[in-house]
Design a protein around this motif. Sequence first.
Motif: not given
Ligand code: SF4
Length: 372
Positions: A312-313, A293, A37
């Motif tokens: 985010l987590f 996603f 990515r």
């Molecule tokens: Fe997935 Fe983390 Fe991106 Fe949210 S922030 S889409 S949980 S990789």
Amino acid sequence: MTERVIPLADHRYLASLPAIPAILAAPTGVLLDRLQRPLHDLRISVTDRCNFRCSYCMPKEIFDKQYGFLPQSSLLSFEEIARLAALFVAHGVRKIRLTGGEPLLRRDLERLVALLAELRTAFGDPLDLTLTTNGSILAKKAESLKRAGLGRITVSLDALDDRIFRRMNDADFPVAEVLAGIDAAERAGLGPIKVNMVVKRGTNDQEIVPMARHFRGRNVALRFIEYMDVGETNGWRMDDVLPSAEVIARLGEAFALEPVPVTTVGETAERWRYAEAGVAGEIGTISSVTKAFCHDCNRARLSTEGKLFLCLFASRGHDLRGLLRGGASDAEIAAAIGLVWQGRDDRYSELRGQGVAAGTGERRVEMHYIGG
Ligand code: SF4
Ligand code: SAM
Ligand code: SF4
């Protein structure tokens, strides 16, 4: 490669000083993580403070007068933010979103906007420079933000009904002022404007159709966001989530909608337009809970005190402020950022969707600190 990793004790969230590789590879404008990515999108939190107390983000019982917000000296200065942003841009970032907390509470934010507006992508193009706000002081700020070089804006708005809106922001803030902020942003040319509505079942789901009706015919993209289990303080329950499929079903009863084809990789929203010819406006759904996603998540997040978070987590950040204030050079910091991103394999929502326990069991970062 050297392994200069010094774990730091932090009163808030765990972070380690990123390793600086022995050979400093210069940024090439393309940086891929372990799941291939690219790094395209940087969200920068400019303050952990907010004048609202949305229960899904900063519940009043926890974020009260006793809560220890970051002292001014912990915050990255505008110059520090701009310096880091330039390095991220050299690695391929094309879009920067300022967020928080409430970003418009940071004094002289226009000065930061002006610094960021000067940056050019690795391919020489202007950045997509945007900001997410609760809209409370947007009516005052829209013109000066535009003049400083802000491209567009996203406003969070969870209800049109004043009573429901005041309850959701839990600061008794009237909806009329946010609507005036949206109008001012439109007049200032900060479009196309996005309006984000977090939907909580039983709390504001009756506002879905009225919100669509209000913005239908205007050049506004209205996004319905599934209530997420981000952070540790909002008491999230799956029962409170209204799946996007249900949102679209309800809207479909009121309006004729047709899907908009995907145009950009990493686009988080599924989009619809009004089928009637000539009717402006767009609907989007962000299904962070029911349709992860992660597979093309290209976002990095820089916290208010300069920690880089890859998800985010996440529970742990990478302390870029430590590098900045420790005297590292641009080449060293850029190489360290490169190494961190190349090691990224986060996909929390996807794993949770598959019923796999994701996360490390450590305390997860809060939304107002990392930026939404
Ligand atoms: Fe997935 Fe983390 Fe991106 Fe949210 S922030 S889409 S949980 S990789
Ligand atoms: N204060 C600004 C605002 O509200 O727009 C910017 C920061 S806020 C953290 C960014 C976005 O995150 C907002 O659109 C907000 O609605 C969203 N958000 C916060 N907590 C959330 C949650 N638990 N689930 C889904 N979205 C959330
Ligand atoms: Fe403040 Fe935005 Fe969080 Fe609401 S969502 S409490 S406005 S930071």
